[in-house]
Design a protein around this motif. Sequence first.
Motif, mmCIF file in Angstrom:
data_model
loop_
_atom_site.group_PDB
_atom_site.id
_atom_site.type_symbol
_atom_site.label_atom_id
_atom_site.label_comp_id
_atom_site.label_asym_id
_atom_site.label_seq_id
_atom_site.Cartn_x
_atom_site.Cartn_y
_atom_site.Cartn_z
ATOM 1 N N PRO A 1 3.037 0.623 1.230
ATOM 2 C CA PRO A 1 3.746 -0.508 0.610
ATOM 3 C C PRO A 1 3.119 -1.013 -0.695
ATOM 4 O O PRO A 1 3.781 -1.669 -1.493
ATOM 5 N N GLN A 2 1.859 -0.694 -0.935
ATOM 6 C CA GLN A 2 1.209 -1.100 -2.185
ATOM 7 C C GLN A 2 1.423 -0.081 -3.313
ATOM 8 O O GLN A 2 0.934 -0.269 -4.420
ATOM 9 N N GLN B 1 -4.549 6.842 -4.921
ATOM 10 C CA GLN B 1 -4.321 6.399 -6.299
ATOM 11 C C GLN B 1 -2.904 5.823 -6.444
ATOM 12 O O GLN B 1 -1.993 6.217 -5.720
ATOM 13 N N PRO B 2 -2.696 4.939 -7.431
ATOM 14 C CA PRO B 2 -1.349 4.401 -7.664
ATOM 15 C C PRO B 2 -0.383 5.519 -8.069
ATOM 16 O O PRO B 2 -0.713 6.372 -8.891
ATOM 17 N N VAL B 3 0.803 5.518 -7.478
ATOM 18 C CA VAL B 3 1.780 6.574 -7.712
ATOM 19 C C VAL B 3 2.177 6.674 -9.176
ATOM 20 O O VAL B 3 2.374 7.770 -9.703
ATOM 21 N N ASN B 4 2.297 5.552 -9.864
ATOM 22 C CA ASN B 4 2.734 5.585 -11.265
ATOM 23 C C ASN B 4 1.699 6.206 -12.194
ATOM 24 O O ASN B 4 2.020 6.588 -13.309
ATOM 25 N N THR B 5 0.469 6.332 -11.736
ATOM 26 C CA THR B 5 -0.559 7.002 -12.541
ATOM 27 C C THR B 5 -0.216 8.476 -12.723
ATOM 28 O O THR B 5 -0.395 9.039 -13.801
ATOM 29 N N TYR B 6 0.285 9.089 -11.673
ATOM 30 C CA TYR B 6 0.559 10.529 -11.705
ATOM 31 C C TYR B 6 2.040 10.862 -11.805
ATOM 32 O O TYR B 6 2.402 11.937 -12.251
ATOM 33 N N ARG C 1 10.095 5.661 -9.760
ATOM 34 C CA ARG C 1 10.807 4.508 -9.190
ATOM 35 C C ARG C 1 10.562 4.363 -7.689
ATOM 36 O O ARG C 1 11.322 3.696 -7.004
ATOM 37 N N LEU C 2 9.500 4.976 -7.195
ATOM 38 C CA LEU C 2 9.160 4.779 -5.780
ATOM 39 C C LEU C 2 8.844 3.306 -5.502
ATOM 40 O O LEU C 2 9.150 2.797 -4.422
ATOM 41 N N LEU C 3 8.250 2.628 -6.483
ATOM 42 C CA LEU C 3 7.964 1.201 -6.297
ATOM 43 C C LEU C 3 9.258 0.401 -6.174
ATOM 44 O O LEU C 3 9.331 -0.563 -5.416
ATOM 45 N N ASP D 1 9.997 1.344 13.266
ATOM 46 C CA ASP D 1 10.419 0.205 14.091
ATOM 47 C C ASP D 1 11.057 -0.897 13.248
ATOM 48 O O ASP D 1 10.805 -2.076 13.456
ATOM 49 N N GLY D 2 11.876 -0.494 12.282
ATOM 50 C CA GLY D 2 12.598 -1.450 11.444
ATOM 51 C C GLY D 2 11.782 -2.072 10.338
ATOM 52 O O GLY D 2 12.295 -2.865 9.546
ATOM 53 N N GLU D 3 10.511 -1.726 10.224
ATOM 54 C CA GLU D 3 9.649 -2.292 9.187
ATOM 55 C C GLU D 3 9.429 -1.254 8.079
ATOM 56 O O GLU D 3 9.116 -0.088 8.350
ATOM 57 N N LEU D 4 9.585 -1.687 6.832
ATOM 58 C CA LEU D 4 9.349 -0.809 5.682
ATOM 59 C C LEU D 4 7.849 -0.565 5.563
ATOM 60 O O LEU D 4 7.078 -1.499 5.332
ATOM 61 N N VAL D 5 7.434 0.683 5.748
ATOM 62 C CA VAL D 5 6.003 1.007 5.743
ATOM 63 C C VAL D 5 5.598 1.901 4.577
ATOM 64 O O VAL D 5 4.439 2.253 4.431
ATOM 65 N N GLY D 6 6.562 2.276 3.744
ATOM 66 C CA GLY D 6 6.246 3.138 2.610
ATOM 67 C C GLY D 6 7.498 3.788 2.059
ATOM 68 O O GLY D 6 8.621 3.393 2.390
#
Length: 169
Positions: free
Chosen positions: A28-29, A53-58, A63-65, A96-101
Amino acid sequence: MLMEEQAVSITLSEILDNMDNAIIAVNPQGLIIFANQAVFKILKIPVQDIIGQPVNTYFPGTRLLKVLENGIAELGQRLTLNDTVLLSNRTPLYVDGELVGAVAVFQDITILQNFLDNLVIEHEKTKQLQRTLEVVLNTAYDGLIVVNKKGVVTMTNQAFARFFLSISR
């Protein structure tokens, strides 16, 4: 039970690492928590170096964020990265209904894109040749007619049209 889960996990990891499509997952981060070996082919960076590492770095522009923010999948999106043209599907991950990534699957379409680009270039060349032929036909004083293999008229010039009109009256 733990041994069975571990065996499934190893098998799944092996399956994902042998896919041609690159796969990344983020928490989620927006930090990369998984990347298969196909990611290396695109980034030329060892997969273990991008974990955490942050996804936007690579993957700038993935637009995953945004998918994490709104929970809505984005399918069939084009992305260019390191001279590689990718088709990307980005999907939120729920447990279980929670956004985890979120996960992104990238398919290299560079060859297809190059083929399409060449097709467009060839189409433009054909259109230019047709325009040139039309100019040549219309500047000729003699009546000219162009037919295809089936004998169907595909083009005439102005001189032919004037001649045809004069004999049909």
